[in-house]
Design an enzyme around this catalytic site. Structure first.
Site, short mmCIF file in Angstrom:
data_model
loop_
_atom_site.label_atom_id
_atom_site.label_comp_id
_atom_site.label_asym_id
_atom_site.label_seq_id
_atom_site.Cartn_x
_atom_site.Cartn_y
_atom_site.Cartn_z
N ASP A 126 2.67 -2.51 3.87
CA ASP A 126 1.53 -2.04 2.71
C ASP A 126 2.76 -0.57 2.44
O ASP A 126 3.08 -0.42 2.89
CB ASP A 126 1.23 -1.68 3.36
CG ASP A 126 -0.21 -2.65 4.08
OD1 ASP A 126 -0.27 -3.89 3.38
OD2 ASP A 126 -1.02 -2.93 4.61
N ASP A 148 -2.66 -7.56 -1.33
CA ASP A 148 -3.96 -7.80 -1.17
C ASP A 148 -4.74 -7.68 -2.33
O ASP A 148 -5.71 -7.49 -2.35
CB ASP A 148 -3.64 -6.39 0.00
CG ASP A 148 -3.36 -6.34 1.03
OD1 ASP A 148 -3.28 -7.29 1.94
OD2 ASP A 148 -2.51 -4.85 1.58
#
Length: 182
Positions: A126, A148
């Site tokens: 991330d 995401d």
């Protein structure tokens, strides 16, 4: 090629594009930014690039599971579900063309994160961190990635498409009821 098959296959290109963009951006982050290091601030504190790893799912849920259980629950089972969704999307005609595109966007994001879960022992990469103004007690929204974004944006568009589709069905039914009453 059959026009119906082509209209079902073309949206799969969105899945492929999302997986490529997701994996490319994660590769660049891994190659250029040390873990837990903030490198770039965009618009001051509002958007930052930072390299973090997440062994769980959203908000690090299930992060504490043993590696084998986590791989099964967060990698293999979702992969089977994705294959089934693609299968049913091609088999039937329940979805509009727009819905097929957003489903493929969701699935592309899912595949991008599954690749990390299966092949990156340190977890999903991330790297996008957004200032959240202290809402829900969070100064920053949990760090996320391209996959995401695809899942969230396409998921919202999918829900909106169902709302409009349902509204249209209700209006059509009301028109039919009104014309049969006359």
């Amino acid at each position: 090629m059959n026009k119906n098959l082509k209209s079902k296959l073309l949206p799969v290109s969105l899945s492929v594009i999302i997986v490529i963009l997701d994996q490319l951006t994660k590769w660049l982050v891994v190659k250029n930014i040390a873990v837990r290091t903030q490198v770039i601030s965009i618009f001051g504190k509002y958007v930052q690039l930072i390299h973090v790893r997440n062994k769980g799912v959203a908000f690090s849920f299930m992060d504490g599971l043993p590696d084998t259980a986590r791989s099964l629950i967060l990698g293999i089972i979702p992969l089977i579900i994705i294959v089934l969704i693609y299968f049913f999307m091609f088999k039937g005609n329940e979805f509009t063309n727009f819905q097929r595109w957003v489903i493929c966007g969701i699935l592309g994001g899912g595949i991008g994160n599954i690749i990390d879960r299966l092949f990156r022992p340190d977890g999903v990469v991330d790297f996008i961190s957004c200032y959240f103004f202290g809402i829900f007690g969070m100064e920053y929204w949990p760090t996320f990635n391209v996959a995401d974004c695809a899942v969230v944006v396409c998921g919202i568009l999918f829900l909106i498409s169902f709302i409009f589709q349902s509204k249209g069905k209700v209006e059509n039914q009301a028109e039919k009821d009104e014309s049969s009453a006359n």
